[in-house]
Each structure stands twice: as C-alpha cells, then as structure tokens.
Design a protein around this motif. Sequence first.
Motif, mmCIF file in Angstrom:
data_model
loop_
_atom_site.group_PDB
_atom_site.id
_atom_site.type_symbol
_atom_site.label_atom_id
_atom_site.label_comp_id
_atom_site.label_asym_id
_atom_site.label_seq_id
_atom_site.Cartn_x
_atom_site.Cartn_y
_atom_site.Cartn_z
ATOM 1 N N SER A 83 -16.433 -6.824 25.373
ATOM 2 C CA SER A 83 -17.216 -7.374 24.261
ATOM 3 C C SER A 83 -16.954 -6.696 22.925
ATOM 4 N N SER A 84 -15.986 -5.773 22.841
ATOM 5 C CA SER A 84 -15.767 -5.076 21.572
ATOM 6 C C SER A 84 -14.347 -4.536 21.505
ATOM 7 N N MET A 85 -14.024 -4.053 20.317
ATOM 8 C CA MET A 85 -12.712 -3.488 20.068
ATOM 9 C C MET A 85 -12.865 -2.287 19.141
ATOM 10 N N GLU A 86 -12.074 -1.243 19.427
ATOM 11 C CA GLU A 86 -11.964 -0.133 18.476
ATOM 12 C C GLU A 86 -10.496 -0.003 18.092
ATOM 13 N N LEU A 87 -10.225 -0.051 16.803
ATOM 14 C CA LEU A 87 -8.864 0.056 16.302
ATOM 15 C C LEU A 87 -8.674 1.438 15.682
ATOM 16 N N ILE A 88 -7.667 2.144 16.171
ATOM 17 C CA ILE A 88 -7.385 3.515 15.731
ATOM 18 C C ILE A 88 -5.987 3.536 15.121
ATOM 19 N N VAL A 89 -5.851 4.170 13.981
ATOM 20 C CA VAL A 89 -4.548 4.292 13.336
ATOM 21 C C VAL A 89 -4.154 5.767 13.299
ATOM 22 N N LEU A 90 -2.976 6.066 13.836
ATOM 23 C CA LEU A 90 -2.411 7.413 13.798
ATOM 24 C C LEU A 90 -1.251 7.390 12.807
ATOM 25 N N ARG A 91 -1.438 8.132 11.716
ATOM 26 C CA ARG A 91 -0.445 8.111 10.640
ATOM 27 C C ARG A 91 0.165 9.496 10.489
ATOM 28 N N ARG A 92 1.478 9.581 10.701
ATOM 29 C CA ARG A 92 2.196 10.862 10.656
ATOM 30 C C ARG A 92 1.557 11.882 11.609
ATOM 31 N N GLY A 93 1.095 11.392 12.764
ATOM 32 C CA GLY A 93 0.512 12.270 13.770
ATOM 33 C C GLY A 93 -0.925 12.655 13.515
ATOM 34 N N ALA A 94 -1.565 12.097 12.489
ATOM 35 C CA ALA A 94 -2.958 12.439 12.162
ATOM 36 C C ALA A 94 -3.868 11.256 12.462
ATOM 37 N N PHE A 95 -5.116 11.573 12.774
ATOM 38 C CA PHE A 95 -6.131 10.563 13.072
ATOM 39 C C PHE A 95 -6.608 9.986 11.741
ATOM 40 N N ALA A 96 -5.969 8.873 11.310
ATOM 41 C CA ALA A 96 -6.165 8.394 9.945
ATOM 42 C C ALA A 96 -7.258 7.347 9.805
ATOM 43 N N TYR A 97 -7.604 6.651 10.899
ATOM 44 C CA TYR A 97 -8.552 5.535 10.760
ATOM 45 C C TYR A 97 -9.118 5.187 12.117
ATOM 46 N N SER A 98 -10.405 4.815 12.128
ATOM 47 C CA SER A 98 -11.043 4.358 13.367
ATOM 48 C C SER A 98 -12.210 3.456 12.999
ATOM 49 N N ARG A 99 -12.274 2.316 13.674
ATOM 50 C CA ARG A 99 -13.369 1.383 13.377
ATOM 51 C C ARG A 99 -13.673 0.556 14.616
ATOM 52 N N PRO A 100 -14.921 0.620 15.121
ATOM 53 C CA PRO A 100 -15.323 -0.238 16.239
ATOM 54 C C PRO A 100 -15.940 -1.539 15.711
ATOM 55 N N VAL A 101 -15.608 -2.654 16.368
ATOM 56 C CA VAL A 101 -16.175 -3.942 15.965
ATOM 57 C C VAL A 101 -16.507 -4.743 17.211
ATOM 58 N N PRO A 102 -17.588 -5.522 17.173
ATOM 59 C CA PRO A 102 -17.911 -6.380 18.320
ATOM 60 C C PRO A 102 -17.048 -7.639 18.306
ATOM 61 N N LYS A 103 -16.860 -8.232 19.454
ATOM 62 C CA LYS A 103 -16.120 -9.491 19.584
ATOM 63 C C LYS A 103 -17.140 -10.619 19.649
ATOM 64 N N GLN A 104 -17.052 -11.512 18.686
ATOM 65 C CA GLN A 104 -18.008 -12.603 18.603
ATOM 66 C C GLN A 104 -17.717 -13.651 19.684
ATOM 67 N N ALA A 105 -18.747 -14.396 20.037
ATOM 68 C CA ALA A 105 -18.581 -15.467 21.027
ATOM 69 C C ALA A 105 -17.596 -16.507 20.504
ATOM 70 N N GLY A 106 -16.633 -16.870 21.328
ATOM 71 C CA GLY A 106 -15.648 -17.860 20.946
ATOM 72 C C GLY A 106 -14.497 -17.319 20.118
#
Length: 465
Positions: A185-208
């Motif tokens: 029911s959800s997704m977390e997108l993580i970005v690793l930039r030049r080996g560093a933890f550059a971005y993270s954001r959890p979002v729910p997955k909507q119906a449909g």
Amino acid sequence: MIYLKTAVGIELRGEDLLISALQSNFSGAVFNHFKRFADYRSRDKEELRQEIASFVKSSGLSKENIVLGIPRRDLILRYLDLPGEVLDDLKQVIHYQVQSFEPTEEDRFCYDYALLNRGGDGKRLSVLLVMIRRSLLDEHLQILNALGIRPTLVTGSSMALSNLFLRSRSDLQDKTYVLVDLSPSSMELIVLRRGAFAYSRPVPKQAGQSWAELMLQELNEATSKLRLEPEETLEKIVLTGEAAESAHAELAAVLQDCELIRNAVDLKIAGPHRPRVQEAANCIGLAYTGMVRRAPIRINLLPQELRTHQTRWAYVPAAILTLAILILAIVLACHRTFQNQALVRKLDREIEALKQPVQKVQSLRSEAEELEKRIRILEDRLCNRDMNLEILRELTNLLPPDTYLMTYTYREGVIQMAGVSASAPNLISLLEKSPLLKDVTQRGGIIKDAQTGKDRFSFEAKLER
C-alpha cells in the motif's frame, strides 16, 4: 559450521515484526535466518514473546547485537548545509539545531547525524540529521522489551537498506542510484548520490493508481528537489519489498535499468531463504549495519543512557576462539605433512624390499622375449623354405601308376599340374586326402588323348600351411 559473529536485524514493518540474522566466519557474512511475525501489536505479548524466544533459540542466535529499524514514516529527516568552520564544534551545532525543532520541553527528540560530504573547497558541510520523537521511540522500545528484545542500536530501516546496497559498491563517484521500497500500500523512494543518503520520501499508493504512475511521479519530485546537474543520470533503479516482484514487470516496461535487489547485492544466502530476500532486504540491512564497524550511513537513535558500550574484554572470547581455530588448522596441516612423510618412508622401504624380486622378474622377461624372438625367426624360416620336393614326393605317393604328370608349377602357395591318367575324375578325391594340399579344383575339361586313350587333365591346388 562455526560462526564468529552474529547480528540480528529487527524491522517494524506496518503491523508486522520482521527478524533476520547475519552470521559471519572467515568466508564472510551469510544470511541464514528470517521470520515474519504478523500483527505483533495486537497479539498476546506473552505468547509472542515465547514464539520469538523459541525462534532465537532454535536458530542459535545471540541477543547481544540487535539492530532495530524504525519505519521512515516515524522519522524526521533534515539536510543541513553548514559552513566548514563549524566542523570542530559540529556536535554542539547539531544540538542547537535540534532544539530549534522541538516545540515544547515535553516533546523532545532523539537524534543522530551523519556527515554526508564536504564541498570541493571545504567551505561547506552537508549533514544528514535524523530525529524521532522520544515518546514514539519509547513506545517502540517498551513493546520490544515486553517481547524480551533489547536493541543495541536503533536506526532507520531505509538507511540500513542503503548500507546493504552500498556494501559491495566501489563505483559510487559521480553516480546516482535509486532504491524503491514497495509494500502493498505504499512506496518509499531513496536516492543515493555519490554514495551519500541524499533523499528519502514515503508516499501511500492510492486506490486504482498504478506502480508506474506513482514511480514516475516520485522520480520527478526527487530530481526536482535534488536539482541534478544536466550531465547527471540515474544509474540504476533497485526494487525491494514484498510488492517488488509483482511490480517489477510493470516498472521495467517504462523504466530502464530497473532490477530487483537480490540481483544487485553481493550476499551469501542460505538456500531456504533465497526467495525471501526481497521481503527481508531492509531487515538484512539492519543486521549488516550491526555487523560492520564502519557502515556507510551510521545513525544510532538510541538514547545514550540506553546504549551498551562494549569494552575491549568483550572481544576476548572471539579472539580466543579465532586463535584456537588457527592453532587447530596449523596442527591439522602439520599432521597431514608428517603423515605424508611417514607414508613416503614406508613406501621407500617397501620399494627397496621389492627391488631384488623385480630385477629377477625383469631378467626372466628379457629371456622370454629373446626366446620368442628366436621362435619367430624359426617359424619364418619354416614358412619360407622350398616345398617343391615335399610336394612332388607327396604326388608320387598319391597318384596311381597309370598317371603321369606332364607339367608342374608352384608359385606363392598355388600349385598347378597337368598330365594324363586312366581315371582322371578320381584324382581330385585322392589329392584332397593329402595333408599338404587343399582346395583342389579342375581347370578346364577332361579330354581323351587320341594316341594313348587316357584322360588328359589339368588341376590347381593350394599348399596347406
């Protein structure tokens, strides 16, 4: 198998509690234990405690190195851009920053930070600040304490997943990777930039809503916030989580370089747990974070008063065990060497004792070969001797008195003869009885001689060797 170190990862994933273990020996870490406990919050705590204790005992795990993974939705992440001059006082500066985020004295944060990188000229510092409300962390710890679990380190599950991915990567310079944790029911997108933890954001997955639609939306959001340079590209998108396999085909159709995490990490996996790698990836990352001394992203949200500090004496049992194994290996190696030397000496003695009989056998063999050579020479001579006299003698004895030979030839084992006889047809049976002749045949017909009245014949036969 003997393992020198064990680390246990525990992930709070929705309403479920996941436990995995990594155990290491001289050949590296092995993922060999995993179990998912559903609805851990609503279940009877004593029953669940006994179930966990039974799993830990049957798996031979230790509770001395447990890493707890906090879900991303419970964490607050801040990226701080600070002047390079504060590096010596960075801890105090971070403390002031945290205080500015705390609304009241009662609602305090537990926090830790990681220095991501410095600017090219060293004038700026990029710092990742990770916080969790103390009341929320205490709630998690109380539930785990009721289950007999006391973590030695608390970190974010997504950071532990990043540590697992980065462990086998040496090609991080100027490269950007995306990790995507997919639950039903959800997704977390993580970005690793030049080996560093550059971005993270959890979002729910909507119906449909499709995974591809949600993924493209979040990728656009991430690239916009990170302000990727024109020449920067996303090197690879790696999917993890229990919904990753079902979403992979859909996402691979719209995104290049999209793969599952089980194909992206170099990890030894016990056979029965190979199908669980996608589901257990965060949990494995937690165990890995607790196993290595210097994880790429080292965050510990556990309050100082609850942390256990291992003294040097804590490593003594492992050191003694390692030394004992080394001594045993040396003894086994030397034992094999000594055993081989003794075997060589024994074989030398046996060879020496067999020398004289072997020499006799070799002498007899030489004599036998010489006799065989002489026999072959005699046989060749017998086969090649002139047989004409013997054949003529044999014909003289066989043929009746009224029979005369007019011609006789012998060449390469074939005898041809011609003459006259009172009864030529009877001669073939007489010649066949000879031990020197075989295959007697008549050449042409039998003709009556006008002068003598006898039969004129011509026969051919072969020499019987």
